[in-house]
Design a protein around this motif. Structure first.
Motif, PDB file in Angstrom:
ATOM      1  N   THR A  97      14.380   1.727  10.102  1.00  0.00           N
ATOM      2  CA  THR A  97      13.009   1.206  10.113  1.00  0.00           C
ATOM      3  C   THR A  97      12.283   1.580   8.826  1.00  0.00           C
ATOM      4  O   THR A  97      11.611   0.749   8.202  1.00  0.00           O
ATOM      5  N   ASP A  98      12.414   2.853   8.417  1.00  0.00           N
ATOM      6  CA  ASP A  98      11.770   3.296   7.169  1.00  0.00           C
ATOM      7  C   ASP A  98      12.266   2.480   5.981  1.00  0.00           C
ATOM      8  O   ASP A  98      11.486   2.073   5.111  1.00  0.00           O
ATOM      9  N   ARG A  99      13.561   2.208   5.923  1.00  0.00           N
ATOM     10  CA  ARG A  99      14.108   1.478   4.783  1.00  0.00           C
ATOM     11  C   ARG A  99      13.677   0.013   4.786  1.00  0.00           C
ATOM     12  O   ARG A  99      13.463  -0.583   3.730  1.00  0.00           O
ATOM     13  N   LEU A 100      13.537  -0.568   5.989  1.00  0.00           N
ATOM     14  CA  LEU A 100      13.050  -1.948   6.068  1.00  0.00           C
ATOM     15  C   LEU A 100      11.597  -2.036   5.618  1.00  0.00           C
ATOM     16  O   LEU A 100      11.191  -2.982   4.940  1.00  0.00           O
ATOM     17  N   ILE A 101      10.797  -1.043   6.018  1.00  0.00           N
ATOM     18  CA  ILE A 101       9.391  -1.030   5.599  1.00  0.00           C
ATOM     19  C   ILE A 101       9.295  -0.878   4.088  1.00  0.00           C
ATOM     20  O   ILE A 101       8.462  -1.512   3.428  1.00  0.00           O
ATOM     21  N   GLU A 102      10.163  -0.032   3.504  1.00  0.00           N
ATOM     22  CA  GLU A 102      10.163   0.131   2.051  1.00  0.00           C
ATOM     23  C   GLU A 102      10.482  -1.181   1.339  1.00  0.00           C
ATOM     24  O   GLU A 102       9.987  -1.448   0.248  1.00  0.00           O
ATOM     25  N   SER A 103      11.303  -2.031   1.977  1.00  0.00           N
ATOM     26  CA  SER A 103      11.678  -3.310   1.374  1.00  0.00           C
ATOM     27  C   SER A 103      10.625  -4.388   1.566  1.00  0.00           C
ATOM     28  O   SER A 103      10.748  -5.476   1.015  1.00  0.00           O
ATOM     29  N   SER A 104       9.598  -4.109   2.400  1.00  0.00           N
ATOM     30  CA  SER A 104       8.627  -5.155   2.739  1.00  0.00           C
ATOM     31  C   SER A 104       7.577  -5.371   1.657  1.00  0.00           C
ATOM     32  O   SER A 104       6.900  -6.392   1.647  1.00  0.00           O
ATOM     33  N   GLY A 105       7.377  -4.409   0.772  1.00  0.00           N
ATOM     34  CA  GLY A 105       6.363  -4.553  -0.272  1.00  0.00           C
ATOM     35  C   GLY A 105       5.020  -3.992   0.104  1.00  0.00           C
ATOM     36  O   GLY A 105       4.067  -4.076  -0.676  1.00  0.00           O
ATOM     37  N   ASN A 106       4.881  -3.407   1.314  1.00  0.00           N
ATOM     38  CA  ASN A 106       3.611  -2.808   1.721  1.00  0.00           C
ATOM     39  C   ASN A 106       3.463  -1.412   1.113  1.00  0.00           C
ATOM     40  O   ASN A 106       4.447  -0.737   0.807  1.00  0.00           O
ATOM     41  N   GLU A 107       2.204  -0.968   0.985  1.00  0.00           N
ATOM     42  CA  GLU A 107       1.946   0.403   0.534  1.00  0.00           C
ATOM     43  C   GLU A 107       2.205   1.345   1.694  1.00  0.00           C
ATOM     44  O   GLU A 107       1.677   1.165   2.784  1.00  0.00           O
ATOM     45  N   LEU A 108       2.996   2.364   1.464  1.00  0.00           N
ATOM     46  CA  LEU A 108       3.491   3.215   2.539  1.00  0.00           C
ATOM     47  C   LEU A 108       3.086   4.661   2.328  1.00  0.00           C
ATOM     48  O   LEU A 108       2.761   5.076   1.225  1.00  0.00           O
ATOM     49  N   GLN A 109       3.155   5.426   3.451  1.00  0.00           N
ATOM     50  CA  GLN A 109       2.884   6.857   3.396  1.00  0.00           C
ATOM     51  C   GLN A 109       3.575   7.535   4.568  1.00  0.00           C
ATOM     52  O   GLN A 109       3.679   6.970   5.663  1.00  0.00           O
ATOM     53  N   GLU A 110       4.054   8.751   4.343  1.00  0.00           N
ATOM     54  CA  GLU A 110       4.620   9.547   5.434  1.00  0.00           C
ATOM     55  C   GLU A 110       3.501   9.919   6.400  1.00  0.00           C
ATOM     56  O   GLU A 110       2.474  10.452   5.988  1.00  0.00           O
TER      57      GLU A 110
END
Length: 595
Positions: free
Chosen positions: A240-253
């Motif tokens: 899930t984390d890796r898919l979110i990283e591929s989505s282009g959204n700004e992310l945070q732990e």
């Protein structure tokens, strides 16, 4: 039990519903879908074939072991001649090995020693002699060597092949098959099956419910079957984390809160979130032995990558948890209402209505507010504990007829005593309200003592009613004061087995005839506080809905003696006396027999 951080739902757990819906949104074209399905079927076929071969191998091995054991039993049962033949076969095998392997090898070793001696002699004599020795022995030595090597190979080669086969099988068995996942032109990891990807994709979309989803350039996943080690398989949460990283959204732990697998929001202050949740549990904890405190719903705090706009203030999450899932419902009593009718109006069980309103059977008047349902917190807390309580065991009353006494005589020969029992129950409370009670064990501590009453039986009663319809049955009007009025005759509605005489609350109630009190108690059903009197020969009278009782079981009462005060306990909508005459189980019309 305190909550802790978790990493996802675990490997290989497929979800339904939203995860499947998300997959339909980004489905591949027909050709890609055919290829994916074809690879998946090929993978499943390979897996199924391997399993079947393993099972077939196990069956062959079982049969082989059984055959060997049978053969062993057969050999043990054979005669001495058979054993001699077996011994002869072993000797023959030993001779064969001796002749074909060991003897040639020993001869070769002996010839090598001779050649070494000849070599030393030729070497000491000079060069010509050495050349002559080498020319004469080289061809012989090579022929002998080939012979020994051939014999050795014939014996060693099968063993080497078996060892090689064993090493190959062991190595192949250590391999695992998986699917390499490519998403947005990147390899994001290895999973066991496409279902794991669907779970991760659904989880990804749960985490971005607070913002517009940024679609990747290539959102069609590609799966390739591969041989991998178990350590290469990633969990659905990491995927899930890796898919979110591929989505282009700004992310945070951050730390996401999930209730019944529904994402409620994420916060960077995970410790405070856990403290808040555990404080809600501690509020209901008493520290009792075997006590279990938990949320009614499944609550998890998952650590991972979350889009920035899915991260909210912790106070917002707490306010959502403090809301009620359902509101309190109140009903106002109308004219003609009864507890059972109110339960029917709201399609609820009567026992549930009574649990919410314990006094509804004794107190129900027009304009009264009746609780239909309580407000239920969104995040309810469930407490399960084991409780041991002492309960009374009521004693029984046994009547003994003695014809030496006239009818109407009564005497307690043995006084009854209430018994005791220890009952261990597992009780479940939700938000402090008992919802379930399971009896685990019941142990009698003190046996009850049966009360024995001597009843005179010398003379039968002279006022047994007849069916002639006259008012000379020997009974008097049971209601004192102004006598009241008949508010409902017998069979005035279905199941109404007596006559209702209405009057003011507290109006005295008298025994319609002399006899012995067999029941004087409160019944939580229709009658409320009621008295039942035996007049002998299967004849009884009953007086129900009283506010007070002035007699006890076993008492002998005279005709006209005060036994109770009028009330509206039980299933009653007004103050009245429900009066019954029962003759051998048959309900009679009291108005036909009261003088």
């Amino acid at each position: 039990m305190a909550l802790k951080f978790v990493r996802g739902q675990g490997d290989g757990q497929a979800e339904s519903g939203e995860g499947q819906k998300a997959d339909n949104t980004h489905s591949p074209d027909n050709k890609s879908k055919w290829l994916v399905n074809y690879k998946d079927r090929l993978y499943r076929l390979s897996y199924y074939t391997g399993v079947q071969l393993m099972r077939f191998g196990k069956r062959i091995r079982r049969h082989a072991v059984a055959a060997v054991l049978d053969a062993q039993d057969w050999l043990l049962e054979q005669s001495a001649e058979t054993r001699e033949r077996a011994a002869y076969a072993r000797i023959s095998l030993r001779r064969t090995l001796e002749q074909e392997f060991f003897s040639p090898v020993r001869a070769f070793r002996a010839r090598v020693k001779e050649l070494r001696a000849e070599y030393d002699s030729a070497k000491s004599q000079g060069g010509d002699q050495m050349e002559s020795f080498l020319a004469a022995t080289s061809q012989e030595l090579w022929a002998e060597t080939r012979k020994v090597l051939g014999i050795t190979f014939n014996y060693v080669a099968p063993l080497g092949a078996a060892a090689l086969l064993f090493v190959t099988i062991t190595t192949v068995n250590s391999f695992s098959f998986g699917l390499k996942v490519e998403y947005n032109s990147k390899v994001v990891g290895y999973v066991r099956s496409e279902a794991d990807f669907e779970v991760a994709q659904a989880e990804m979309k749960k985490r971005i419910i607070y913002e517009d989803y940024i679609q990747p350039e290539d959102a069609v996943p590609r799966f390739t079957m591969a041989i991998v080690n178990d350590k290469d398989i990633i969990s659905t949460n990491d995927l899930t984390d890796r898919l979110i990283e591929s989505s282009g959204n700004e992310l945070q732990e951050a730390y996401g809160l999930y209730i019944d697998n529904q994402f409620m929001g994420a916060t960077t202050d995970g410790d405070s979130l856990l403290e808040n949740l555990n404080a809600r549990l501690e509020e209901y904890s008493t520290g009792a032995k075997d006590e279990k405190v938990s949320f009614v719903k499944d609550v998890q705090v998952r650590e991972g990558l979350y889009p920035l706009t899915s991260i909210v203030d912790l106070r917002n999450i707490e306010s959502e948890l403090d809301k009620d899932e359902s509101e309190e419902r109140i009903y106002t009593v109308q004219k003609g209402d009864a507890p059972t009718l109110i339960a029917q109006k709201y399609d609820m069980r009567y026992s549930d209505l009574k649990e919410l309103n314990p006094e509804i059977e004794t107190e129900l008047f027009v304009g009264q507010e009746v609780l239909i349902s309580r407000s239920v917190p969104f995040l309810g807390v469930q407490v399960t504990k084991t409780v041991t309580e002492t309960e009374d065991i009521p004693y029984e009353i046994e009547q003994v007829t003695d014809n030496s006494y006239n009818e109407g005589f009564t005497k307690v020969s043995v006084k009854g005593q209430t018994g005791e029992k220890e009952v261990t129950s597992q009780i479940t409370y939700v938000d402090g309200v008992e919802t379930e009670r399971i009896v685990l064990d019941s142990r009698v501590v003190k046996e009850p003592v049966t009360q024995k009453v001597i009843v005179g039986g010398n003379k039968p009663l002279s006022y047994i009613p007849t069916s002639g319809g006259t008012n000379n049955g020997g009974f008097i009007w049971p209601v004192g004061g102004n006598g009241g009025y008949v508010s409902c005759r017998i069979w005035g509605y279905s199941g109404h087995t007596g006559v209702d005489i209405a009057s003011q609350p507290g109006t005295p109630i008298y025994a319609a005839a002399a006899g012995q009190v067999v029941t004087a108690q409160y019944w939580g059903g229709a009658y409320g506080h009621y008295v039942k009197i035996s007049h002998g020969n299967g004849l009884y009278t009953l007086y129900a809905h009283n506010s007070k009782l002035y007699v006890n079981p076993g008492d002998y009462v005279e005709q006209g003696q005060l036994i109770a005060a009028m009330g509206r306990t039980g299933r009653a909508t007004g103050n009245h006396c429900h009066f019954e005459i029962i003759n051998n189980g048959r309900y009679l019309d009291p108005l036909q027999y009261v003088g």
